[in-house]
Design an enzyme around this catalytic site. Structure first.
Site, PDB file in Angstrom:
ATOM      1  N   ILE A  93       0.808  -1.170  -0.202  1.00 12.25           N
ATOM      2  CA  ILE A  93      -0.093   0.100   0.016  1.00 12.25           C
ATOM      3  C   ILE A  93       1.078   1.110  -0.108  1.00 12.25           C
ATOM      4  O   ILE A  93       1.977   1.251   0.759  1.00 12.25           O
ATOM      5  CB  ILE A  93      -0.668  -0.101   1.262  1.00 12.25           C
ATOM      6  N   HIS A 110      -2.378  -1.714 -13.707  1.00  7.42           N
ATOM      7  CA  HIS A 110      -3.249  -2.648 -13.176  1.00  7.42           C
ATOM      8  C   HIS A 110      -3.627  -3.685 -14.393  1.00  7.42           C
ATOM      9  O   HIS A 110      -4.100  -3.054 -15.551  1.00  7.42           O
ATOM     10  CB  HIS A 110      -4.527  -1.922 -12.691  1.00  7.42           C
TER      11      HIS A 110
END
Ligand code: GRF
Length: 208
Positions: A93, A110
């Site tokens: 993260i 992504h």
């Protein structure tokens, strides 16, 4: 010449394509100044070494609290002074302070067509498993700016990839990497490095 830092966690195939495109001149005005991995066993580190790119491991496992890791990662970036930070298969993260410090200077790849199959819990093979389970006919990859959310920043580039009836998650992942990820990320870096990305009203405009 922009200073590029690439954050990695795994095999580093996206990193490899960035290195190769910088070396062959497809990506211009860019110097890869450092690779940072959270995983000391990441083959991406070997790829960096083979390419003569400085690399560092900064792992949450080496710190008692996440806050200390966050501070160490940001301190390293302060030291290297990147103009652009690329998340290439990076599974940690991103600290909110880092996003604040580098607004629209962090981009991520992504492996789906955002807003499908993205957000918390959607990474690596899980993305392709979800796409196959849903029965979509088309998937792909997205390069986007990183904001305080997960896979929620402004979209820069997308490329569609057809799903075949006999695809497994592994076969689909490989095709999405080959046909989309490995092309989109270097392209996005080159556009950024040459000042061709403009954000206006929540949309990214590309000037050719
Ligand atoms: C790939 O599935 C990519 O889509 C995702 O991270 C995975 C590993 O990529 N972002 P890499 O081979 O480490 O670049």
């Amino acid at each position: 010449m922009i200073r590029l830092v690439v954050l990695v966690s795994g095999g580093g195939t996206n990193l490899q394509h960035i290195i190769d495109r910088v070396n062959d001149g497809t990506v211009t005005n860019t110097e890869i100044v450092e690779v940072i991995s959270n995983n000391k066993g990441a083959y991406a580190l070997t790829r960096a070494e083979n390419a003569g790119v400085p690399a560092k491991v900064i792992s949450p496992k080496d710190f008692d609290e996440r806050e200390a890791f966050n501070k160490a990662l940001i301190a390293e970036l302060d030291n290297v002074k990147p103009d652009l930070i690329v998340l290439a298969g990076y599974l940690v993260i991103i600290p909110p302070e880092m996003v604040e410090k580098y607004p629209n200077k962090i981009i991520n790849i992504h492996p789906s067509l955002i807003p499908s199959f993205c957000g918390t819990g959607y990474y690596g093979l899980k993305v392709h498993e979800a796409a196959l389970k849903r029965g979509v006919k088309v998937t792909g990859a997205t390069v986007h700016f990183v904001d305080e959310g997960t896979d929620s920043g402004h979209i820069i580039l997308q490329k569609a990839v057809e799903i075949k009836d006999d695809d497994t998650p592994e076969i689909l992942q490989k095709r999405v990497m080959q046909e989309a990820e490995w092309k989109l990320l270097p392209k996005a870096i080159d556009l950024f490095a040459n000042g061709k990305l403009t954000i206006k009203d929540h949309k990214v405009f590309i000037s050719e």
